[in-house]
Scaffold this motif. Structure first.
Motif, short mmCIF file in Angstrom:
data_model
loop_
_atom_site.label_atom_id
_atom_site.label_comp_id
_atom_site.label_asym_id
_atom_site.label_seq_id
_atom_site.Cartn_x
_atom_site.Cartn_y
_atom_site.Cartn_z
N TYR A 53 53.26 4.25 100.88
CA TYR A 53 53.56 2.84 101.12
C TYR A 53 52.69 1.96 100.24
CZ TYR A 53 49.36 2.58 104.05
OH TYR A 53 48.07 2.62 104.51
N VAL A 54 53.16 0.73 100.08
CA VAL A 54 52.39 -0.33 99.45
C VAL A 54 52.30 -1.45 100.49
CG1 VAL A 54 54.42 -1.35 98.31
CG2 VAL A 54 52.15 -1.82 97.42
N GLU A 66 49.06 2.48 110.62
CA GLU A 66 49.97 3.55 110.23
C GLU A 66 50.58 4.17 111.49
OE1 GLU A 66 47.91 6.33 107.77
OE2 GLU A 66 47.63 4.89 106.16
N SER A 67 51.88 4.47 111.42
CA SER A 67 52.58 5.08 112.54
C SER A 67 52.11 6.51 112.74
CB SER A 67 54.09 5.09 112.28
OG SER A 67 54.57 3.79 112.17
N ARG A 68 52.27 7.00 113.95
CA ARG A 68 51.87 8.36 114.27
C ARG A 68 53.07 9.23 114.60
NH1 ARG A 68 47.09 7.68 112.83
NH2 ARG A 68 45.60 6.41 113.93
N GLY A 69 54.28 8.70 114.47
CA GLY A 69 55.49 9.46 114.80
C GLY A 69 55.78 10.56 113.80
N LEU A 71 58.70 11.20 112.08
CA LEU A 71 59.45 10.80 110.89
C LEU A 71 58.75 9.77 110.03
CD1 LEU A 71 63.04 10.62 112.39
CD2 LEU A 71 62.03 12.45 111.02
N SER A 72 57.91 8.94 110.62
CA SER A 72 57.28 7.87 109.85
C SER A 72 55.76 8.00 109.83
CB SER A 72 57.68 6.51 110.41
OG SER A 72 57.17 6.37 111.72
N ALA A 73 55.24 9.18 110.04
CA ALA A 73 53.79 9.37 110.11
C ALA A 73 53.11 8.93 108.82
CB ALA A 73 53.47 10.83 110.39
N GLY A 74 52.00 8.21 108.98
CA GLY A 74 51.21 7.81 107.83
C GLY A 74 51.68 6.56 107.12
N ARG A 75 52.66 5.84 107.70
CA ARG A 75 53.16 4.61 107.08
C ARG A 75 53.17 3.49 108.11
NH1 ARG A 75 58.95 5.88 105.54
NH2 ARG A 75 58.77 7.44 107.15
N SER A 79 59.02 -2.74 110.66
CA SER A 79 59.00 -4.16 111.03
C SER A 79 57.86 -4.95 110.38
CB SER A 79 58.90 -4.28 112.55
OG SER A 79 57.71 -3.67 113.01
N ASP A 80 56.90 -4.29 109.74
CA ASP A 80 55.80 -4.99 109.09
C ASP A 80 56.32 -5.73 107.86
OD1 ASP A 80 53.27 -5.84 108.25
OD2 ASP A 80 52.95 -4.03 107.08
N PRO A 81 56.19 -7.07 107.82
CA PRO A 81 56.75 -7.84 106.70
C PRO A 81 55.94 -7.74 105.41
CG PRO A 81 55.65 -9.30 108.21
CD PRO A 81 55.62 -7.94 108.84
N HIS A 82 54.72 -7.20 105.47
CA HIS A 82 53.86 -7.17 104.29
C HIS A 82 53.74 -5.79 103.65
CE1 HIS A 82 52.05 -10.61 106.71
NE2 HIS A 82 52.74 -11.15 105.73
N SER A 83 54.60 -4.85 104.05
CA SER A 83 54.51 -3.51 103.47
C SER A 83 55.90 -2.91 103.26
CB SER A 83 53.69 -2.59 104.37
OG SER A 83 54.36 -2.38 105.59
N LEU A 84 55.94 -1.87 102.43
CA LEU A 84 57.20 -1.17 102.18
C LEU A 84 56.89 0.29 101.88
CD1 LEU A 84 60.31 -1.55 101.80
CD2 LEU A 84 59.83 -1.62 99.35
N SER A 85 57.63 1.18 102.49
CA SER A 85 57.50 2.61 102.22
C SER A 85 58.09 2.92 100.85
CB SER A 85 58.24 3.42 103.28
OG SER A 85 57.66 3.20 104.54
#
Length: 106
Positions: A53-54, A66-69, A71-75, A79-85
């Motif tokens: 991510y950035v 960072e999420s702990r799930g 499928l999205s672990a480590g990102r 819904s965060d408006p200031h980041s993108l995977s």
């Protein structure tokens, strides 16, 4: 400067950062951040197994955790408006974009 991300993109024109996110079944959401308002950047490169991510840190808002799930672990969450995977193939473009933002805000 343009970086293709996972379900979105990030553009930087020298003054403004535009993060466009595409959610399934919804209209594109566009978030604009002035480079001068950025207090820091975070870049986690993608790997063969996981997306990276950035993230742009802005005064007055806390960085998304960072999420702990599975499928999205480590990102940060979608819904965060200031980041993108970002996928692994976008690592170089994302690093160049972050460097350009750092120089513009400096």
């Amino acid at each position: 400067m343009d970086v293709k991300g996972v379900m979105g993109s990030v553009q930087f024109d020298g003054d403004w950062i535009t993060i466009t996110k595409t959610a399934v079944g919804q209209q594109d959401r566009e978030y604009r951040i002035r480079a001068a308002d950025v207090t820091g950047t975070r870049l986690k490169p993608g790997t063969w197994l996981f997306h990276g991510y950035v993230q742009f840190l802005v005064s007055g808002s806390l960085p998304a955790e960072e999420s702990r799930g599975v499928l999205s672990a480590g990102r940060p969450p979608q819904s965060d408006p200031h980041s993108l995977s970002i996928p692994r193939r976008s690592n170089d473009a994302a690093a160049k974009l972050v460097q350009a933002v750092e120089q513009a805000r400096g």
